[in-house]
Design a protein around this motif. Structure first.
Motif, PDB file in Angstrom:
ATOM      1  N   SER A  25      40.726 -19.207  -7.961  1.00 22.51           N
ATOM      2  CA  SER A  25      41.871 -19.354  -7.063  1.00 22.51           C
ATOM      3  C   SER A  25      43.200 -19.280  -7.802  1.00 22.51           C
ATOM      4  O   SER A  25      44.220 -18.986  -7.216  1.00 22.51           O
ATOM      5  CB  SER A  25      41.798 -20.692  -6.336  1.00 22.51           C
ATOM      6  OG  SER A  25      41.982 -21.756  -7.257  1.00 22.51           O
ATOM      7  N   CYS A  74      48.727 -20.853   9.360  1.00 25.62           N
ATOM      8  CA  CYS A  74      48.431 -19.823   8.353  1.00 25.62           C
ATOM      9  C   CYS A  74      47.272 -19.015   8.884  1.00 25.62           C
ATOM     10  O   CYS A  74      46.237 -19.568   9.255  1.00 25.62           O
ATOM     11  CB  CYS A  74      48.036 -20.476   7.025  1.00 25.62           C
ATOM     12  SG  CYS A  74      47.219 -19.342   5.883  1.00 25.62           S
ATOM     13  N   THR A  75      47.428 -17.693   8.931  1.00 25.96           N
ATOM     14  CA  THR A  75      46.358 -16.856   9.492  1.00 25.96           C
ATOM     15  C   THR A  75      45.470 -16.275   8.397  1.00 25.96           C
ATOM     16  O   THR A  75      44.668 -15.389   8.650  1.00 25.96           O
ATOM     17  CB  THR A  75      46.962 -15.706  10.310  1.00 25.96           C
ATOM     18  OG1 THR A  75      47.810 -14.938   9.438  1.00 25.96           O
ATOM     19  CG2 THR A  75      47.775 -16.233  11.482  1.00 25.96           C
ATOM     20  N   VAL A  76      45.639 -16.793   7.181  1.00 28.13           N
ATOM     21  CA  VAL A  76      44.851 -16.307   6.056  1.00 28.13           C
ATOM     22  C   VAL A  76      44.940 -14.780   5.966  1.00 28.13           C
ATOM     23  O   VAL A  76      43.950 -14.093   5.779  1.00 28.13           O
ATOM     24  CB  VAL A  76      43.380 -16.771   6.140  1.00 28.13           C
ATOM     25  CG1 VAL A  76      42.707 -16.634   4.780  1.00 28.13           C
ATOM     26  CG2 VAL A  76      43.295 -18.215   6.599  1.00 28.13           C
ATOM     27  N   GLY A  78      46.586 -13.085   3.747  1.00 28.28           N
ATOM     28  CA  GLY A  78      46.499 -12.596   2.374  1.00 28.28           C
ATOM     29  C   GLY A  78      47.732 -11.853   1.899  1.00 28.28           C
ATOM     30  O   GLY A  78      47.738 -11.268   0.821  1.00 28.28           O
ATOM     31  N   ASP A  89      45.202 -17.041  -4.467  1.00 29.26           N
ATOM     32  CA  ASP A  89      44.614 -16.765  -3.167  1.00 29.26           C
ATOM     33  C   ASP A  89      44.791 -17.990  -2.274  1.00 29.26           C
ATOM     34  O   ASP A  89      43.886 -18.808  -2.115  1.00 29.26           O
ATOM     35  CB  ASP A  89      43.126 -16.414  -3.354  1.00 29.26           C
ATOM     36  CG  ASP A  89      42.558 -15.720  -2.139  1.00 29.26           C
ATOM     37  OD1 ASP A  89      43.132 -15.876  -1.031  1.00 29.26           O
ATOM     38  OD2 ASP A  89      41.543 -15.022  -2.286  1.00 29.26           O
ATOM     39  N   GLY A  91      45.040 -18.138   0.896  1.00 28.12           N
ATOM     40  CA  GLY A  91      44.187 -18.072   2.078  1.00 28.12           C
ATOM     41  C   GLY A  91      42.849 -18.749   1.863  1.00 28.12           C
ATOM     42  O   GLY A  91      42.392 -19.558   2.673  1.00 28.12           O
ATOM     43  N   ARG A  92      42.229 -18.451   0.764  1.00 31.67           N
ATOM     44  CA  ARG A  92      40.906 -19.054   0.529  1.00 31.67           C
ATOM     45  C   ARG A  92      41.025 -20.545   0.297  1.00 31.67           C
ATOM     46  O   ARG A  92      40.111 -21.301   0.634  1.00 31.67           O
ATOM     47  CB  ARG A  92      40.208 -18.362  -0.645  1.00 31.67           C
ATOM     48  CG  ARG A  92      39.467 -17.114  -0.160  1.00 31.67           C
ATOM     49  CD  ARG A  92      38.597 -16.541  -1.224  1.00 31.67           C
ATOM     50  NE  ARG A  92      37.519 -17.437  -1.630  1.00 31.67           N
ATOM     51  CZ  ARG A  92      36.655 -17.135  -2.587  1.00 31.67           C
ATOM     52  NH1 ARG A  92      36.774 -15.975  -3.232  1.00 31.67           N
ATOM     53  NH2 ARG A  92      35.702 -17.983  -2.918  1.00 31.67           N
ATOM     54  N   VAL A  94      43.158 -22.324   1.867  1.00 38.78           N
ATOM     55  CA  VAL A  94      43.279 -22.817   3.240  1.00 38.78           C
ATOM     56  C   VAL A  94      41.894 -22.951   3.889  1.00 38.78           C
ATOM     57  O   VAL A  94      41.584 -23.943   4.540  1.00 38.78           O
ATOM     58  CB  VAL A  94      44.209 -21.896   4.064  1.00 38.78           C
ATOM     59  CG1 VAL A  94      44.056 -22.147   5.554  1.00 38.78           C
ATOM     60  CG2 VAL A  94      45.656 -22.094   3.631  1.00 38.78           C
ATOM     61  N   TYR A  95      41.057 -21.956   3.665  1.00 36.76           N
ATOM     62  CA  TYR A  95      39.691 -22.050   4.210  1.00 36.76           C
ATOM     63  C   TYR A  95      38.979 -23.296   3.685  1.00 36.76           C
ATOM     64  O   TYR A  95      38.289 -23.998   4.428  1.00 36.76           O
ATOM     65  CB  TYR A  95      38.864 -20.812   3.826  1.00 36.76           C
ATOM     66  CG  TYR A  95      39.104 -19.591   4.675  1.00 36.76           C
ATOM     67  CD1 TYR A  95      39.455 -19.690   6.033  1.00 36.76           C
ATOM     68  CD2 TYR A  95      38.924 -18.321   4.140  1.00 36.76           C
ATOM     69  CE1 TYR A  95      39.652 -18.549   6.799  1.00 36.76           C
ATOM     70  CE2 TYR A  95      39.118 -17.167   4.906  1.00 36.76           C
ATOM     71  CZ  TYR A  95      39.484 -17.295   6.237  1.00 36.76           C
ATOM     72  OH  TYR A  95      39.658 -16.173   6.993  1.00 36.76           O
TER      73      TYR A  95
ATOM     74  N   GLN B  60      42.749  -6.826   3.224  1.00 31.13           N
ATOM     75  CA  GLN B  60      41.617  -7.554   2.643  1.00 31.13           C
ATOM     76  C   GLN B  60      40.338  -6.736   2.666  1.00 31.13           C
ATOM     77  O   GLN B  60      39.332  -7.153   2.134  1.00 31.13           O
ATOM     78  CB  GLN B  60      41.418  -8.870   3.395  1.00 31.13           C
ATOM     79  CG  GLN B  60      42.623  -9.776   3.300  1.00 31.13           C
ATOM     80  CD  GLN B  60      42.463 -11.061   4.120  1.00 31.13           C
ATOM     81  OE1 GLN B  60      41.371 -11.464   4.471  1.00 31.13           O
ATOM     82  NE2 GLN B  60      43.583 -11.682   4.428  1.00 31.13           N
ATOM     83  N   GLY B 100      42.764 -15.061  11.580  1.00 32.05           N
ATOM     84  CA  GLY B 100      42.269 -16.214  10.838  1.00 32.05           C
ATOM     85  C   GLY B 100      41.912 -17.395  11.715  1.00 32.05           C
ATOM     86  O   GLY B 100      41.865 -18.534  11.256  1.00 32.05           O
TER      87      GLY B 100
END
Lengths: 237, 166, 1030
Positions: A25, A74-76, A78, A89, A91-92, A94-95, B60, B100
Motif C-alpha cells: 500500500s 470515496c468511490t475507490v 483510483g 493505493d 482505494g484499497r 478504504v476497502y 483500473q 465503488g
C-alpha cells in the motif's frame, strides 16, 4: 486543547494492520503533497480527503478512521493512485477500512447487494425469472421485428465460444436493453451463451470490503464459465 | 464489473480456462476486422457525443487501450466530427461519483457532490449524448444530469451501434 | 622511461567538459574534447538566464566556448563519439569516430547562405522542437566551432543524390562536401574525463500533465527557449498555441522527480526549484510586470548559496508560491463548435488543494512543467561500453571521499552523471576532475602541449600612424541594419587610415589569416575592428596583431553590433551614422595608442593552504600530488576540523577511518609542510609572488593561496534555544553523532548501546537557519538529521521519531533517505515561522507542542531526547583572513567567489582560491570536490613560469604628484605606495589591475592610465563631437 493529539500515546495497530494485510500500500510513504486531494472528486466532502485519511493513520486517529462515512463517499476510483508520486493505493486502504466495520454498521443496501450476489445475483430474483425474461423478450423481438426473426439468446449452451453476462438491472428493470447487444452479436455471428446459474455481470462483494466474499462469488462464476467450456468470458461493462 | 473479475482472478490466483475480455474491445475489433459494419449516415442531425471512461474498466482495468477502442467505436458510429472528448480523459478521467458502492450506500448528497466534477467536465463538452459503458456510471451520470440540470442524454453504447449497423 | 601520456580525452562538450578541458590545457596537458553534436555548449547554451545572478547564460558561456575553440592545447572533435577505449591509467588508446559534417570547416565562413537556400525545413532540436531550422544549419548563433553542418537524416541530396544541392550552389566558399566520410581518430591519452551531462525527463509519459496533447503545456527547457532571444519567438515570450503573450503562468514542480509511481525517478533533481523561481522572475521582467506567476511545489529546495534570498525576493515581488501539487492540467472553459469540429480554448485549468484541504480552480495561459534530470540513452550506452555500471537510480555510483572517481582507474566523472546538480557544482567537479588527472599525469606535464610562437615585435615608434580598418557584417547581424559598405568607404576618408576592408565575419579563421597578411603587406601599425564587442573578441584580434608582429595594444574595437545594429534595428540610417561615429572615435583613439610592454610576474611555485580540516587537507594533498610544495596552516593543534565530529556520510560511509588516512597522508607527504597551532600574521604581494608571515614567525613565499578556513555549528540561542545548554536531553546533530560513534564503541565491548534506550525522539529542523539573522539554508542539516534518525531506527526499530521541518531539502539522491525514513515510520510534521514548535519542561517531563500541517490539529509529544538541526555558520575570523588577500565576504560572512556560476572556487583576486564551508555549508563530498577544484585552479598558476600582469596600468608623473596619499588609500589592490627615494606615489605594475580609480581620485592630475590617458580619450571625445563629414 480539546482536539490535541498526544503522539506519545500514538496508536499504531490500525496502521500496522494495513501494512500487514496490504504491504504494498505504501501507506507510510505519503509526502503530504496534495496531488491526490486536487484530483479527488470526493475531496473536501465531510471534511476529508485522501491525504487527511492517510495522515489519520500516521497520527493514529483510529476511532475517527473506523467511524467516518467518508469511506463510502470515496468511490475507490483510483485517480489518486494514478498520479500519486508514491503510488499510494488509497482505494484499497478504504476497502480494508470498510471491511473492518461490523456488518451491521455498514450501509445496508451495499451489504445486501453482496449477500444477494453470493446467492446468485445482486437483485435476488430467481434464476428461472432471468431465463423466462430472456425467452420472453427474444420471442417478442422475433415477432415484432421480422428482420430479426433469427435472433438468438442462447442459455447454458455448452461449448459456446463466448460466455456473456448481463448487468442485473436489465432483466429486472429494463429488459428491452438486452436486445441491442443480442443483435450486435448476431450480426457479427459469434457463438455465445448466457448461463442460467451465473448471469449477473456485477460483483458487489468487492465493495463492502470482505475479500473472502468477493473471492467466493468470483470462484462461483469461474466454475460456471469453465463448466460451459467457453474460451472467452465477455464482460459487458 | 470488469475489475472485480480481472483483479480477483489475479489476486486470488483463481485457475481458469477462459480469456477474460471486455465487450468494448470486441466491438472495436469487430469493426476493424469488418465483421461489424457501421456507418454514421444516420446522424443527419449531427448529434454530438462524448464519453465516460469507467474507472474499473479503464484506469483500473485495461488502461488507455480500451479507452481508445471506446472512442474508436463512438467515432465510427456517430461520425468523426461528432465526437468531442472530455478533459481529463481516458486513464485520467474523473470517476462518475457513483462507483465503488456509492450508489448502493445511500449517501445521496455526498454522491452528488462527488459527481460534481464529472458533471462539470461533461457539461463543458456541450455534447448531446453521453455514452456510459458501465451500468453504475450510467445511473450516476443520468442522476447528476437531472440533479444539476444538464441537457444531455445518458445512454449505453449498444443502442447506437444497432442504429448505425449497415 | 616515462610512459605516461600527457594528453587527456574529455567526453562531453557542455559547460562541465569545457571547464575540465580548459583547466587541463592551462595546467600543461593536451586535451581532446569530444562532442556528439555539431557544436560545444550543451544545455547551458540553451538557457536564457541563470540563477542566482540572472546573468545571460549564453553571454557568460560564450567566452569559455570561444577560449576552448581557440586554445592551442585543446582539439575539438565535434559530431564525434567514442568507439572503443583500451589501456590503463596513464596510457589509454581511444578510437573516436568523427561523423561527416558535409561542410568543410576550414572553408566555411559561416555566412549562412547554405541554410538560407536549403529547402528542407525540420524541427529545431536546439529549441526543443519549438520552431524549425534547415537541413543545413548552425546549431546556435554563438556556436563553437562557428561552422555550419548538414543534417544527413534530412538533407535531400544525401538521401537522393542529384535532387537538390542548393547549398552547394549558394556557398561562396565552396565548403559544401557531399562526399564527406566518417573519420576515425586514434588517440593516445593518459586519462579520460566523462562529462556526459543529462537529459530532461519526458513528461508525455505522465498523461495527467497534458504534455504532448495540450500545446500550452511546455517543459521548463522549452520555456527557456521561449524566453531566449535566440529562441523561436526571439525572446518575446509567446505561448505555442496562438503566439499570444502569456499573462498567467503556472509552474508545476517535481515532474519526473521524487516519483516512484509513474516516473520511476525516486531522486530529487536538485535544480528545478531554483530554475522555476528564476523563470518566474525573468518571465515577469519580460512581461514588464504584467504577469501572474504561480509556482506549485511540495518542498521548496533553495539550498544553494544565495538561493534562499532569491526565493524571498521572488516572494516579495509578487510571485505566488502554492504548496500543493496539481493532479492534472486540462483546457479551461467550454468546448466550442468550429469549422474544424469541436475545440476547447487555449487556456488551461488547474485545480489544486490549499493546505487546509479546500479545493480551488485557477486558469492559466501557459503551464510550465519543471522536468527533472536523468542520464540520456547515449550516455548510458557509453557507460555500458566502458563497463561502468549504474546504480538503481540510473546514475554512476560514487564515493563521498572521492566523488569524481569511477570503478575504472583513470576514468573520471563530473557533472550530473553521478547525481543531479546545478552548474556551479558541475563546474566545480569539472575542475576537481582536472585536479585528479593533473595529479595522475603530473610526470608528463607540458610534454605533449604546443606553445604559441609569436614573431618579434616591430618597432613602430618612428612611424607615422598607418591605420587599417576592418568593418564586419557579422553575417546579417550588422549588415541588415547598418550599411557596412558605406561605413567602410567613410573610414577610408579619415586621417591616418591607409587600408579598409569589409568582411562577412571578421573573426572567421580565413579572415584572421588574411588580416595577418594584410598587416604585413600594408605595413599597418594600428588596427581598428568595427564589429561585435570587445568582451568576447578583443583577445582574438589582439592575438592576430601579435601574429603579425604588432604590439597588441595598438588596437581598438568599435562596437557596432551590440551597441548599434542590435539596439537600433528600426532606424537603419541613424544606425549607419552611429557606426560611422563609433569608427571615427576608435580611429581617433588608436592614433594615440602606444605599444605597451607585456607585464609578467615570475611564479613562486609554492602554495599556501589555510585550514587543516578535510577541505584544506584534500586541497593540500591534491597540490602536493600534482607536484607542488605546500604550506598547510592550521589554527588548532590537530588536523581534521568539523569532520572529527561527523559519524557517517549520507551514503553510509563512516568518516573516522577516512579522516585518519587523510591526516596520515597529509602529515607524511614529502611536499607538505604542516604548521599547526599557527595563524596568519600578514600577507603581501599578488599572484605569483605572495609573501606571508605566520604566527610562528616563519615567512613563506608562495605563488597562490587556498582559503579553506571552514565553518562552525551555530550554538542555539535566543528564540531558537529550545533549552539547549540547560537541559542535557536537548542536543545538536553533531553531539548525537558523537554519541553514535560512542555507541559503536560500546557495541564492540558488548555493553548495551546508549541511544537504543530512547522511546520518543524529536528532531527540530532549521534551528537558526532561514531566518532574518541568517537568511540562508544550511544545506546539510535535512540530510544529516534524517540519516541520524535512520541510525537511531537501526539501533532501535521501535523508537518513535518525529521530524519537525519547514521544507525537506534532501536534494539529489539524498531524497532516498527521506523516502526510507518515511517508510520506516518516522513522522514528518511541517511547521512555519508563524507557528514554531515549542519545547517546555513540566517537572522532569519535556513537552513539545506543534501543529499538524495536514489535520490542522495541535500535537504534543513527550520526548526522551530533542535534537536540534542547528545552522552552519562561517567562522568569525574568515572575514579577517580574507582581507589579507583582498577577498570579500557576503552579508552572512561567507567568502565570496569571483562568479557564483562559472568561477565557484576562484576569488576576484588572482591567485587566491576558496573551498569548503567558508564558501557555504556543504556536505563532505562537495567540500572534497571543491578542494580539488581549488587545487587545480591554483596549479593553472603554479604550472607557469610567469603569469601575465595587466599592461594598461597606471603611471604617476612624479613632477605633478603632491604626495597626498589619496590614491594609495583608494586603490583596491594596494598597488600604490610612496616611493622611498622620490617621496612620491608609485604604482607597482604587477599589482595594478588598471581599474583607474586612482586616476579619478588624483586632484593633481598626476596619474594616467596607459593608453587611456587624456591624449587618447580626449581624441575620441573630440572625434565624437565633431561633425566631420560622417
Amino acid at each position: 486543547m480539546e482536539n490535541t493529539i498526544d503522539l506519545s500515546r500514538r496508536k499504531e495497530e490500525l496502521r500496522n494492520h494495513i501494512k500487514d494485510v496490504f504491504p504494498e500500500s505504501n501507506l507510510d510513504y505519503c509526502l503530504t503533497c496534495g496531488m491526490c486531494v486536487s484530483g479527488c472528486p470526493a475531496a473536501d466532502i465531510e471534511g476529508l480527503d485522501p491525504r487527511k485519511l492517510l495522515r489519520m493513520f500516521v497520527l493514529g486517529q483510529e476511532e475517527e478512521l473506523l467511524s467516518t462515512r467518508w469511506i463510502y463517499t470515496c468511490t475507490v476510483c483510483g485517480r489518486c493512485k494514478h498520479a500519486c508520486p508514491m503510488g499510494i493505493d488509497v482505494g484499497r486502504i478504504v476497502y480494508v477500512l470498510r471491511g473492518m466495520r461490523p456488518k451491521d454498521q455498514r450501509p445496508a443496501n451495499l451489504q445486501r447487494s453482496c449477500e444477494l450476489q453470493k446467492a446468485g445475483n445482486s437483485t435476488g430474483i430467481p434464476n428461472e425469472d432471468f431465463v423466462w425474461v430472456v425467452g420472453d423478450v427474444l420471442e417478442e423481438t422475433r415477432q415484432n421485428e421480422p428482420e430479426w426473426a433469427g435472433l438468438q439468446a442462447p442459455i447454458d449452451k455448452a461449448g459456446a465460444e463466448y460466455y456473456l453476462n448481463q448487468n442485473a438491472k436489465e432483466p429486472t428493470v429494463e429488459p428491452e436493453e438486452m436486445v441491442p447487444l443480442w443483435k450486435i452479436l448476431h450480426r457479427v455471428g459469434i457463438d455465445w451463451t448466457y448461463s442460467s446459474k451465473w448471469w449477473d455481470g456485477a460483483n458487489y462483494c468487492l465493495f463492502p470490503g470482505d475479500p473472502k466474499d468477493w473471492e467466493e462469488t468470483l470462484r462461483k462464476q469461474v466454475e460456471v464459465v469453465d463448466a460451459l467450456g467457453c474460451r472467452y468470458y465477455i464482460n459487458t461493462e | 464489473m470488469f475489475y472485480a473479475v480481472l483483479e480477483g482472478l489475479r489476486r486470488f490466483k483463481i485457475p481458469h480456462n477462459f480469456e477474460f475480455v471486455s465487450i468494448i474491445s470486441l466491438y472495436a475489433r469487430w469493426i476493424r476486422e469488418g465483421r461489424l459494419n457501421v456507418s454514421s449516415a444516420w446522424n443527419t442531425e449531427g448529434l454530438k457525443f462524448t464519453v465516460q471512461d469507467p474507472c474499473k474498466l479503464v484506469r483500473q482495468g485495461i488502461g488507455d487501450e480500451v479507452a481508445e477502442d471506446l472512442r474508436f467505436v463512438i467515432r465510427q458510429v456517430a461520425g468523426e466530427e461528432n465526437f468531442i472528448d472530455v478533459w481529463p480523459n481516458k486513464s485520467n478521467n474523473y470517476c462518475c461519483g457513483g462507483g465503488g458502492g456509492a450508489l448502493q450506500s445511500g449517501f445521496v448528497q455526498n454522491r452528488r457532490a462527488c459527481g460534481k466534477a464529472k458533471f462539470q467536465q461533461l457539461q463543458a463538452t456541450g455534447a448531446d449524448v453521453v455514452i456510459t459503458p458501465c451500468h453504475n456510471c450510467h445511473t450516476q451520470v443520468k442522476d447528476i444530469c437531472d440533479h444539476y440540470n444538464g441537457k444531455w442524454q445518458t445512454t449505453h453504447l449498444w443502442n447506437w451501434i444497432v442504429k448505425a449497423m449497415i | 622511461m616515462n610512459n605516461t601520456k600527457g594528453s587527456v580525452l574529455v567526453i562531453g562538450g557542455g559547460i562541465t567538459g569545457v571547464q575540465t578541458a580548459l583547466d587541463l590545457a592551462d595546467s600543461g596537458f593536451y586535451v581532446y574534447l569530444v562532442e556528439r553534436t555539431a557544436a560545444i555548449g550543451g544545455v547551458m547554451s540553451q538557457l536564457d538566464k541563470t540563477f542566482p545572478t540572472n546573468d545571460c547564460s549564453a553571454c557568460i558561456l560564450s567566452p569559455k566556448l570561444v577560449e576552448c575553440g581557440r586554445h592551442l592545447n585543446i582539439q575539438l572533435l565535434t559530431l564525434s563519439e567514442l568507439v572503443s577505449l583500451k589501456g590503463e591509467p596513464g596510457n589509454f588508446r581511444a578510437v573516436i569516430r568523427e561523423n561527416p559534417r558535409y561542410v568543410d570547416a576550414n572553408k566555411c565562413i559561416a555566412c549562412g547562405m547554405c541554410a538560407e537556400k536549403c529547402p528542407k525545413v525540420v524541427p529545431n532540436e536546439f529549441n526543443n522542437g519549438l520552431g524549425t531550422r534547415k537541413a543545413a544549419y548552425l546549431k546556435f548563433p554563438q556556436a563553437v566551432p562557428l561552422k555550419y553542418a548538414i543534417d544527413a537524416k534530412h538533407c535531400i541530396w544525401l538521401n537522393k543524390p542529384g535532387r537538390c544541392g542548393a547549398c552547394a550552389k549558394a556557398c561562396p566558399a565552396g565548403a559544401i562536401n557531399f562526399d564527406d566520410k566518417p573519420k576515425e581518430h586514434i588517440l593516445e591519452v593518459g586519462a579520460v574525463a566523462l562529462a556526459l551531462g543529462f537529459e530532461t525527463y519526458d513528461p508525455s509519459l505522465l498523461d495527467f500533465t497534458g504534455y504532448g496533447r495540450l500545446k500550452n503545456v511546455v517543459t521548463s527547457l522549452e520555456f527557456e527557449r521561449l524566453l531566449s532571444p535566440s529562441g523561436p519567438c526571439l525572446g518575446h515570450m509567446e505561448r505555442p498555441s496562438d503566439h499570444a503573450i502569456p499573462k498567467r503562468i503556472a509552474w508545476l514542480q517535481c515532474v519526473g522527480s521524487r516519483d516512484i509511481n509513474r516516473a520511476c525517478n525516486a531522486y530529487c533533481s536538485s535544480v528545478c526549484c531554483m530554475y522555476a523561481i528564476k523563470q518566474a522572475v525573468i518571465a515577469k521582467e519580460h512581461a514588464a510586470g504584467h504577469l501572474d506567476a504561480t509556482i506549485f511545489y511540495m518542498d521548496m529546495r533553495t539550498h544553494g548559496k544565495d538561493f534562499e534570498k532569491y526565493y524571498e525576493r521572488a516572494k516579495a515581488s509578487g510571485i505566488s508560491f502554492i504548496r500543493s501539487r496539481v493532479h492534472s492540467v486540462w483546457p479551461a472553459g467550454q468546448a466550442v463548435h468550429t469549422q474544424k469540429g469541436f475545440e476547447y480554448g487555449h487556456d488551461l485549468l488547474v485545480r489544486y488543494s490549499d493546505e487546509d484541504g479546500h479545493l480551488h480552480e485557477e486558469t492559466f495561459d501557459l503551464v510550465v512543467l519543471s522536468v527533472g534530470m536523468q542520464l540520456s540513452a547515449s550516455a548510458r550506452g557509453l557507460l555500458s561500453k566502458l563497463d561502468i555500471p549504474l546504480n538503481s537510480h540510473g546514475f554512476v555510483p560514487f564515493s563521498s571521499f572521492s566523488p569524481n572517481s569511477t570503478s575504472k582507474p583513470g576514468i573520471f566523472i563530473c557533472g550530473p552523471v553521478s547525481d543531479p546538480k546545478d552548474i556551479p557544482q558541475s563546474v566545480t567537479e569539472a575542475s576537481s576532475v582536472a585536479a585528479e588527472i593533473s595529479a595522475l599525469l603530473s610526470s608528463s606535464r607540458w610534454q605533449t602541449t604546443k606553445t604559441k610562437e609569436f614573431p618579434p615585435e616591430r618597432d613602430i615608434t618612428a612611424e607615422p600612424p598607418r591605420i587599417g580598418v576592418f568593418v564586419c557584417h557579422c553575417g546579417i547581424n550588422i549588415a541588415s541594419v547598418v550599411n557596412v559598405k558605406e561605413v567602410a568607404e567613410y573610414a577610408r576618408t579619415l586621417p591616418g587610415v591607409v587600408f579598409v576592408q569589409d568582411n562577412l565575419f571578421t573573426c572567421s579563421q580565413d579572415t584572421i589569416v588574411n588580416m595577418v597578411a594584410t598587416i604585413r603587406r600594408e605595413g599597418l601599425n594600428r588596427v581598428v575592428v568595427a564589429s561585435c564587442t570587445p568582451r568576447t573578441h578583443e583577445p582574438l584580434f589582439q592575438e592576430t596583431l601579435r601574429e603579425a608582429g604588432l604590439n597588441p595594444y595598438l588596437f581598438e574595437m568599435a562596437n557596432i553590433r551590440d551597441q548599434d545594429s542590435w539596439v537600433h534595428q528600426n532606424e537603419p540610417e541613424k544606425a549607419t551614422q552611429k557606426a560611422k561615429d563609433l569608427v571615427r572615435m576608435a580611429i581617433a583613439k588608436v592614433r594615440g595608442d602606444q605599444p605597451l610592454s607585456a607585464n609578467v610576474v615570475p611564479v613562486h611555485k609554492r602554495a599556501l593552504v589555510i585550514g587543516g580540516g578535510v577541505t584544506g587537507m584534500v586541497a593540500a594533498l591534491s597540490l602536493a600530488d600534482q607536484g607542488f610544495p605546500v604550506d598547510l596552516v592550521e589554527k588548532a593543534e590537530g588536523l581534521g576540523g568539523n569532520a572529527r565530529r561527523l559519524y557517517r556520510t549520507w551514503q553510509g560511509e563512516e568518516v573516522a577511518e577516512m579522516l585518519q588516512s587523510l591526516i596520515d597522508r597529509t602529515t607524511n607527504h614529502a611536499n607538505i609542510t604542516l604548521h599547526s597551532s599557527t595563524t596568519l600574521e600578514r600577507t603581501s604581494g599578488s599572484v605569483g609572488r605572495f609573501k606571508t608571515t605566520l604566527s610562528n614567525g616563519k615567512e613563506i613565499e608562495h605563488g597562490v593561496a587556498i582559503l579553506a578556513v571552514g565553518g562552525q555549528p551555530w550554538r542555539p540561542s535566543g528564540e531558537w534555544q529550545y533549552l539547549y545548554g540547560e537541559e542535557e536531553r536537548v542536543k545538536t546533530l553533531l553531539e548525537v553523532d558523537e554519541l553514535c560513534m560512542a555507541d559503536e564503541n560500546v557495541k564492540a565491548t558488548g555493553r548495551s548501546p546508549l541511544l537504543s534506550q530512547l522511546n520518543h525522539v524529536v528532531f527540530i529542523h532549521c534551528v537558526g537557519s532561514r531566518i532574518p539573522e541568517r537568511p540562508y539554508c544550511s544545506r546539510v542539516c535535512c540530510t544529516h538529521a534524517i540519516d541520524q534518525a535512520l541510525k537511531l531506527k537501526e539501533l532501535n526499530p521501535r523508537m518513535n521519531i518525529y521530524m519537525l521541518y519547514r521544507d525537506i531539502r534532501t536534494y539529489g539522491q539524498r531524497e532516498i533517505l527521506y523516502q526510507e525514513a518515511r517508510a520506516k515510520g518516522i513522522v514528518f510534521i511541517r511547521y512555519d515561522l508563524n507557528n514554531r514548535p515549542t519545547l517546555t519542561k513540566d517537572g522532569d517531563t519535556l513537552c513539545i507542542g506543534a501543529m499538524d500541517h495536514v489535520l490542522k490539529r495541535p500535537l504534543v509529544i513527550h520526548p526522551d531526547m530533542v535534537v536540534l538541526a542547528s545552522a552552519v555558520e562561517p567562522r568569525r575570523d574568515a572575514g579577517e583572513l580574507s582581507k589579507f588577500f583582498k577577498c570579500s565576504i557576503n552579508a552572512e560572512g561567507f567568502l565570496m567567489e569571483a562568479h557564483a556560476k562559472l568561477r565557484p572556487v576562484d576569488f576576484a583576486t588572482d591567485g587566491v582560491f576558496l573551498a569548503g564551508l567558508c564558501h557555504y555549508p556543504k556536505p563532505l563530498e562537495e567540500s572534497i570536490a571543491q578542494a580539488k577544484a581549488a587545487a587545480v585552479r591554483a596549479v593553472r598558476v603554479l604550472a607557469q613560469d610567469v603569469v601575465p600582469a595587466e599592461s594598461a596600468v597606471a603611471v604617476v608623473n612624479p613632477a605633478k604628484c603632491v604626495t597626498c596619499g589619496v590614491c594609495a588609500k583608494i586603490c583596491p589592490y594596494s598597488a600604490i605606495s610612496k616611493d622611498p627615494v622620490l617621496q612620491k606615489a608609485s604604482v607597482d605594475a604587477s599589482l595594478c589591475k588598471g581599474c583607474g580609480a586612482c586616476v579619478a581620485s588624483c586632484r593633481s592630475d598626476a596619474i594616467t592610465l596607459k593608453n587611456m590617458g587624456n591624449e587618447q580619450i580626449m581624441a575620441a571625445i573630440e572625434a565624437a563631437m565633431c561633425n566631420c563629414g560622417g
